[in-house]
Scaffold this motif. Structure first.
Motif, mmCIF file in Angstrom:
data_model
loop_
_atom_site.group_PDB
_atom_site.id
_atom_site.type_symbol
_atom_site.label_atom_id
_atom_site.label_comp_id
_atom_site.label_asym_id
_atom_site.label_seq_id
_atom_site.Cartn_x
_atom_site.Cartn_y
_atom_site.Cartn_z
ATOM 1 N N GLN A 286 0.853 -1.198 0.000
ATOM 2 C CA GLN A 286 0.000 0.000 0.000
ATOM 3 C C GLN A 286 0.883 1.239 0.000
ATOM 4 O OE1 GLN A 286 -3.472 -0.443 -0.032
ATOM 5 N NE2 GLN A 286 -2.795 -2.565 -0.243
ATOM 6 N N TRP A 287 0.410 2.326 -0.640
ATOM 7 C CA TRP A 287 1.172 3.573 -0.658
ATOM 8 C C TRP A 287 0.236 4.763 -0.693
ATOM 9 C CZ3 TRP A 287 5.902 4.245 0.716
ATOM 10 C CH2 TRP A 287 6.534 5.453 0.473
ATOM 11 N N HIS A 288 0.692 5.862 -0.098
ATOM 12 C CA HIS A 288 -0.042 7.136 -0.116
ATOM 13 C C HIS A 288 0.923 8.194 -0.634
ATOM 14 C CE1 HIS A 288 -2.255 10.467 2.345
ATOM 15 N NE2 HIS A 288 -2.411 10.605 1.047
ATOM 16 N N PHE A 289 0.614 8.786 -1.781
ATOM 17 C CA PHE A 289 1.444 9.848 -2.346
ATOM 18 C C PHE A 289 1.084 11.158 -1.652
ATOM 19 C CE2 PHE A 289 1.662 6.672 -5.662
ATOM 20 C CZ PHE A 289 2.978 6.773 -6.103
ATOM 21 N N LEU A 290 1.964 11.651 -0.795
ATOM 22 C CA LEU A 290 1.705 12.893 -0.076
ATOM 23 C C LEU A 290 1.913 14.119 -0.964
ATOM 24 C CD1 LEU A 290 3.315 12.016 3.352
ATOM 25 C CD2 LEU A 290 0.894 11.994 2.729
ATOM 26 N N GLU A 291 2.735 13.972 -1.998
ATOM 27 C CA GLU A 291 2.931 15.039 -2.974
ATOM 28 C C GLU A 291 2.972 14.397 -4.356
ATOM 29 O OE1 GLU A 291 5.746 15.374 -0.310
ATOM 30 O OE2 GLU A 291 6.124 13.395 -1.057
ATOM 31 N N GLN A 292 2.838 15.234 -5.383
ATOM 32 C CA GLN A 292 2.937 14.707 -6.740
ATOM 33 C C GLN A 292 4.337 14.128 -6.946
ATOM 34 O OE1 GLN A 292 1.528 16.757 -10.476
ATOM 35 N NE2 GLN A 292 3.743 16.963 -10.739
ATOM 36 N N GLU A 293 4.391 13.005 -7.631
ATOM 37 C CA GLU A 293 5.674 12.387 -7.986
ATOM 38 C C GLU A 293 5.695 12.144 -9.488
ATOM 39 O OE1 GLU A 293 7.873 8.095 -7.622
ATOM 40 O OE2 GLU A 293 6.981 8.877 -5.780
ATOM 41 N N ILE A 294 6.847 12.430 -10.087
ATOM 42 C CA ILE A 294 7.087 12.057 -11.479
ATOM 43 C C ILE A 294 8.210 11.026 -11.452
ATOM 44 C CG2 ILE A 294 7.740 12.810 -13.793
ATOM 45 C CD1 ILE A 294 6.792 15.624 -13.007
ATOM 46 N N ALA A 295 8.008 9.924 -12.155
ATOM 47 C CA ALA A 295 9.001 8.848 -12.168
ATOM 48 C C ALA A 295 9.303 8.434 -13.600
ATOM 49 C CB ALA A 295 8.488 7.648 -11.388
ATOM 50 N N TYR A 296 10.585 8.148 -13.845
ATOM 51 C CA TYR A 296 10.994 7.582 -15.126
ATOM 52 C C TYR A 296 11.464 6.162 -14.841
ATOM 53 C CZ TYR A 296 13.239 6.670 -19.541
ATOM 54 O OH TYR A 296 13.583 6.106 -20.736
ATOM 55 N N ILE A 297 10.825 5.199 -15.472
ATOM 56 C CA ILE A 297 11.075 3.791 -15.176
ATOM 57 C C ILE A 297 12.270 3.284 -15.987
ATOM 58 C CG2 ILE A 297 10.041 1.501 -15.009
ATOM 59 C CD1 ILE A 297 8.667 3.819 -13.324
ATOM 60 N N LEU A 298 13.332 2.922 -15.274
ATOM 61 C CA LEU A 298 14.548 2.402 -15.902
ATOM 62 C C LEU A 298 14.442 0.904 -16.159
ATOM 63 C CD1 LEU A 298 17.058 4.320 -13.621
ATOM 64 C CD2 LEU A 298 16.577 4.805 -16.034
ATOM 65 N N GLU A 299 13.831 0.196 -15.229
ATOM 66 C CA GLU A 299 13.645 -1.258 -15.326
ATOM 67 C C GLU A 299 12.373 -1.623 -14.573
ATOM 68 O OE1 GLU A 299 15.481 -3.438 -17.025
ATOM 69 O OE2 GLU A 299 17.045 -1.990 -17.548
ATOM 70 N N GLY A 300 11.751 -2.707 -14.986
ATOM 71 C CA GLY A 300 10.640 -3.250 -14.224
ATOM 72 C C GLY A 300 9.294 -3.116 -14.895
ATOM 73 N N GLU A 301 8.315 -3.666 -14.193
ATOM 74 C CA GLU A 301 6.926 -3.636 -14.637
ATOM 75 C C GLU A 301 6.045 -3.577 -13.401
ATOM 76 O OE1 GLU A 301 3.771 -6.720 -16.622
ATOM 77 O OE2 GLU A 301 5.865 -6.875 -17.251
ATOM 78 N N CYS A 302 5.069 -2.663 -13.402
ATOM 79 C CA CYS A 302 4.202 -2.455 -12.242
ATOM 80 C C CYS A 302 2.754 -2.264 -12.659
ATOM 81 C CB CYS A 302 4.616 -1.208 -11.473
ATOM 82 S SG CYS A 302 6.253 -1.262 -10.787
ATOM 83 N N VAL A 303 1.870 -2.555 -11.718
ATOM 84 C CA VAL A 303 0.458 -2.208 -11.833
ATOM 85 C C VAL A 303 0.106 -1.478 -10.543
ATOM 86 C CG1 VAL A 303 -1.911 -3.045 -12.008
ATOM 87 C CG2 VAL A 303 -0.072 -4.225 -13.247
ATOM 88 N N ILE A 304 -0.454 -0.289 -10.685
ATOM 89 C CA ILE A 304 -0.892 0.472 -9.521
ATOM 90 C C ILE A 304 -2.404 0.595 -9.598
ATOM 91 C CG2 ILE A 304 -0.926 2.737 -8.424
ATOM 92 C CD1 ILE A 304 1.965 2.982 -8.894
ATOM 93 N N THR A 305 -3.062 0.285 -8.476
ATOM 94 C CA THR A 305 -4.511 0.397 -8.416
ATOM 95 C C THR A 305 -4.875 1.430 -7.361
ATOM 96 O OG1 THR A 305 -4.691 -1.937 -9.023
ATOM 97 C CG2 THR A 305 -6.663 -0.858 -8.103
ATOM 98 N N PRO A 306 -5.359 2.600 -7.799
ATOM 99 C CA PRO A 306 -5.799 3.616 -6.840
ATOM 100 C C PRO A 306 -7.029 3.119 -6.071
ATOM 101 C CG PRO A 306 -5.504 4.568 -9.030
ATOM 102 C CD PRO A 306 -5.448 3.071 -9.175
ATOM 103 N N VAL A 307 -7.181 3.583 -4.842
ATOM 104 C CA VAL A 307 -8.390 3.279 -4.085
ATOM 105 C C VAL A 307 -9.569 3.813 -4.909
ATOM 106 C CG1 VAL A 307 -9.671 3.829 -1.974
ATOM 107 C CG2 VAL A 307 -7.230 3.329 -1.852
ATOM 108 N N ASP A 308 -10.579 2.995 -5.122
ATOM 109 C CA ASP A 308 -11.749 3.369 -5.921
ATOM 110 C C ASP A 308 -11.391 3.731 -7.360
ATOM 111 O OD1 ASP A 308 -13.411 3.002 -3.676
ATOM 112 O OD2 ASP A 308 -13.065 5.063 -3.030
ATOM 113 N N GLY A 309 -10.315 3.130 -7.902
ATOM 114 C CA GLY A 309 -9.925 3.437 -9.274
ATOM 115 C C GLY A 309 -9.544 2.184 -10.042
ATOM 116 N N ALA A 310 -9.296 2.380 -11.322
ATOM 117 C CA ALA A 310 -8.916 1.276 -12.203
ATOM 118 C C ALA A 310 -7.404 1.076 -12.174
ATOM 119 C CB ALA A 310 -9.369 1.581 -13.628
ATOM 120 N N PRO A 311 -6.942 -0.164 -12.348
ATOM 121 C CA PRO A 311 -5.503 -0.441 -12.380
ATOM 122 C C PRO A 311 -4.826 0.276 -13.557
ATOM 123 C CG PRO A 311 -6.780 -2.477 -12.224
ATOM 124 C CD PRO A 311 -7.749 -1.379 -12.491
ATOM 125 N N VAL A 312 -3.586 0.708 -13.318
ATOM 126 C CA VAL A 312 -2.777 1.363 -14.345
ATOM 127 C C VAL A 312 -1.451 0.616 -14.425
ATOM 128 C CG1 VAL A 312 -1.614 3.499 -15.019
ATOM 129 C CG2 VAL A 312 -3.855 3.609 -13.888
#
Length: 108
Positions: free
Chosen positions: A34-60
């Motif tokens: 679980q994670w809570h973004f306290l501020e906006q974050e911008i990320a550039y993905i160097l390696e890996g694969e992820c799925v993030i599912t916001p509370v009450d939202g669709a997976p990204v």
């Protein structure tokens, strides 16, 4: 902005303008958390694969070569499917980031 924005294979000039190569990096093994973004974050993905599912939202989904913007205040579940290595930039000054984290810990 209220949703995750994924830019697939952004132009190298965009990454240079943002200064991505100077951003700190972070790694995470295959996991779910679980994670809570306290501020906006911008990320550039160097390696890996992820799925993030916001509370009450669709997976990204996102992965290597993507530039991803996470909105401030979002609570979500991370599923790291392949080990993650990313550059990241948090919104605001270090002092403001520390203040937000301290406020999040207070009971009122």
């Amino acid at each position: 902005m209220n949703s995750i924005v994924v830019e697939h294979s952004p132009e190298s000039s965009r990454l240079e303008t943002l200064g991505v190569a100077k951003w700190p990096t972070w790694t995470k093994e295959v996991s779910v958390f679980q994670w809570h973004f306290l501020e906006q974050e911008i990320a550039y993905i160097l390696e890996g694969e992820c799925v993030i599912t916001p509370v009450d939202g669709a997976p990204v989904s996102f992965g290597k070569g993507d530039l991803v913007t996470f909105p401030a205040g979002m609570k979500c579940t991370w599923e790291v499917k392949q080990p993650l290595h990313k550059h990241y930039q948090l919104d605001g000054s270090k002092l403001a980031q520390i203040a937000r984290r301290l406020r999040a810990l207070l009971p009122f």
